[in-house]
Design an enzyme around this catalytic site. Structure first.
Site, PDB file in Angstrom:
ATOM      1  N   GLY A  39       0.777  -1.233   0.052  1.00 51.57           N
ATOM      2  CA  GLY A  39       0.173  -0.065  -0.030  1.00 51.57           C
ATOM      3  C   GLY A  39       0.829   1.403   0.191  1.00 51.57           C
ATOM      4  N   GLY A  40       1.982   0.933   0.112  1.00 53.79           N
ATOM      5  CA  GLY A  40       3.043   2.439   0.246  1.00 53.79           C
ATOM      6  C   GLY A  40       2.625   3.458   1.241  1.00 53.79           C
ATOM      7  CB  THR A  41       3.794   6.917   1.598  1.00 50.35           C
ATOM      8  OG1 THR A  41       5.193   6.650   1.175  1.00 50.35           O
ATOM      9  CG2 THR A  41       3.607   8.011   2.355  1.00 50.35           C
ATOM     10  CB  CYS A  42      -1.315   6.592   0.064  1.00 50.46           C
ATOM     11  SG  CYS A  42      -3.169   7.020   0.210  1.00 50.46           S
ATOM     12  CG  HIS A 440     -28.582  27.728  -1.983  1.00 59.34           C
ATOM     13  ND1 HIS A 440     -27.798  28.432  -1.480  1.00 59.34           N
ATOM     14  CD2 HIS A 440     -29.876  27.786  -1.212  1.00 59.34           C
ATOM     15  CE1 HIS A 440     -28.193  29.072  -0.390  1.00 59.34           C
ATOM     16  NE2 HIS A 440     -29.709  28.634  -0.182  1.00 59.34           N
TER      17      HIS A 440
END
Length: 457
Positions: A39-42, A440
């Site tokens: 998964g790495g850093t994230c 809105h």
């Protein structure tokens, strides 16, 4: 045994697993190598765990403001252990998901260990030697630790080691007043720590326009965070109270003592132990792998994606690197890094959403500018939520009517910026969004109004 594959992917961060999926779907055999955490850093030390902690900090801060919304809560206490347990579940679930996906992927062999080049096409992982027709490097980066005097003599935290804190710091000193440092500063202040931010430059997040930097400083100081800029000589020493950080600022005490120190002073690529020299792959002076506009290195069959190529420092740019590589190799679609518009967010509360150039950058490039601004106090949705800090700012080329950049510092700014970004990618003039009808009440509904109030600057 020497095993051969159509493709080898080194690293299971944001780009690697998705590329493995595309390549195997196209009928190729793929080897994916991960030496530590899928998964790495994230997934592990970046986006997912930190934003889980930001969410806890936001809920705690809102609870403390309960009386403003007609809610009686009594004293709000923080269970730091439960905050960290929630964070841990988020990242472990995500990591497990990536690992299961890859290990269940048809025609994808997963190797766990440290990959090192033994030649232009050969990679060794322990006892395994593999080769690939194409090789994709996706090894990410890590926290940079500057050579401050005394830094090796004291305990310090990085964004990675902070994820494993077992106790709430009494006083957290954050060295580095930019994106990572400021997110941690605010969340730990909301958890109950005293927090001091030390920044070497004259102002926080120097990449931003001065009014953005000043507004962020005001937001943080309003919550009781002490900020020391112009820190000329940062140094560290042991102290009975924890760690003493010398700063030599132009005003204020020349030294700050804290129980914990976080170094948030930049990143460096994980390229120093891959054996890139044996493959003939060039890096720049900082260790980033040099790539062309399609992410190919100087060795034609080797590509570099994500943080290690120095062409982006975000999860979304890493994922876009995968998209660029896949488009060129599989889809016959000539996508390029230079097509990308710089965009990112700072996840303090309220968040900063950014797209394109700052005013300073646009002026340096010689553009004649039209600028529109609106304080969040005049955004109905922000008023209704009781979150009126910040402002919107848009920058337009007066001659071409093209949108050059935008900053939205305010509630929902990280989401609202997307509508501006999409018009920029469509290469349409600002009048396209100025005439749009938005829902809105939202933050985005005021974006056409801001573009309708442009003035020459």
């Amino acid at each position: 045994m020497h095993k051969r594959f159509d493709a080898i992917i080194i690293g299971a961060g944001q780009a690697g697993p998705s590329l493995a999926g595309r390549l195997t779907d196209a009928g190729m055999t793929v080897a994916l190598v991960e030496r530590k955490l899928f998964g790495g850093t994230c997934v592990n030390t970046g986006c997912m765990p930190t934003k889980a902690m930001v969410a806890s900090a936001y809920a705690i801060h809102t609870a403390r403001r309960g009386a403003e919304y007609g809610m009686t809560t009594g004293a709000v206490s923080v269970d730091f252990g439960r905050v960290m347990a929630r964070k841990e579940k988020v990242r472990l679930d995500a990591r497990s998901g990536v690992e299961k996906w890859l290990k269940g992927m048809k025609n994808c062999a997963v190797f766990e260990g440290h990959a090192r080049f033994e030649g232009p096409r050969e990679i060794r992982i322990g006892d395994d030697l593999i080769s690939g027709e194409r090789i994709f490097i996706n090894v990410g980066g890590r926290a940079a630790v500057p050579d401050f005097p005394g830094v090796d003599d004291v305990p310090y935290l990085t964004n990675s080691s902070l994820m494993d804190l077992a106790e709430l710091p009494d006083h957290l000193i954050v060295v580095g007043g930019s994106y990572v440092g400021l997110e941690f500063a605010q969340m730990f202040r909301r958890f109950g720590s005293d927090v001091t931010v030390i920044e070497k430059s004259a102002r926080l997040i120097g990449r931003e326009d001065p009014e953005v930097s000043d507004a962020i400083r005001e937001i943080l100081e309003k919550e009781g965070i002490r900020i020391r800029t112009d820190a000329e000589c940062i140094r560290f020493s042991k102290h009975a109270g924890g760690v003493a950080v010398g700063i030599d600022c132009t005003s204020g005490a020349p030294e700050v003592v804290g129980s914990h120190v976080l170094l948030a002073t930049g990143r460096q690529p994980n390229t120093d132990d891959l054996g890139l020299d044996k493959a003939g792959v060039k890096t720049d002076a900082r260790g980033y792998i040099e790539v062309d506009d399609s992410l190919r290195t100087n060795v034609p069959h080797i590509f570099a994606m994500g943080d290690c190529n120095g062409r982006g420092a975000f999860t979304h740019t890493s994922y876009n690197d995968f998209e660029i590589v896949a488009a060129n190799l599989i889809d016959d679609d000539p996508r390029r890094v230079s097509d990308r518009i710089l965009t990112y967010a700072l996840y303090i509360d309220p968040p900063l959403g950014r797209a394109g150039m700052t005013e300073s950058e646009a002026r340096k490039k010689g553009h004649k500018l039209l600028i529109g601004t609106r304080p969040m106090t005049r955004v109905g949705r922000a008023v209704e939520k009781g979150e009126t800090q910040g402002f919107m700012k848009v920058i337009v080329d007066a001659d071409t009517k093209d949108i050059l950049g935008a900053s939205i510092l305010g509630t929902g700014g990280d989401e609202a910026i997307q509508s501006i970004l999409d018009v920029m990618y469509a290469k349409k003039p600002y009048t396209t969004i100025a005439r749009a009808v938005h829902i809105h009440p939202t933050v985005s509904e005021l974006i056409p109004t801001v573009f309708g109030d442009l003035s020459q600057a």
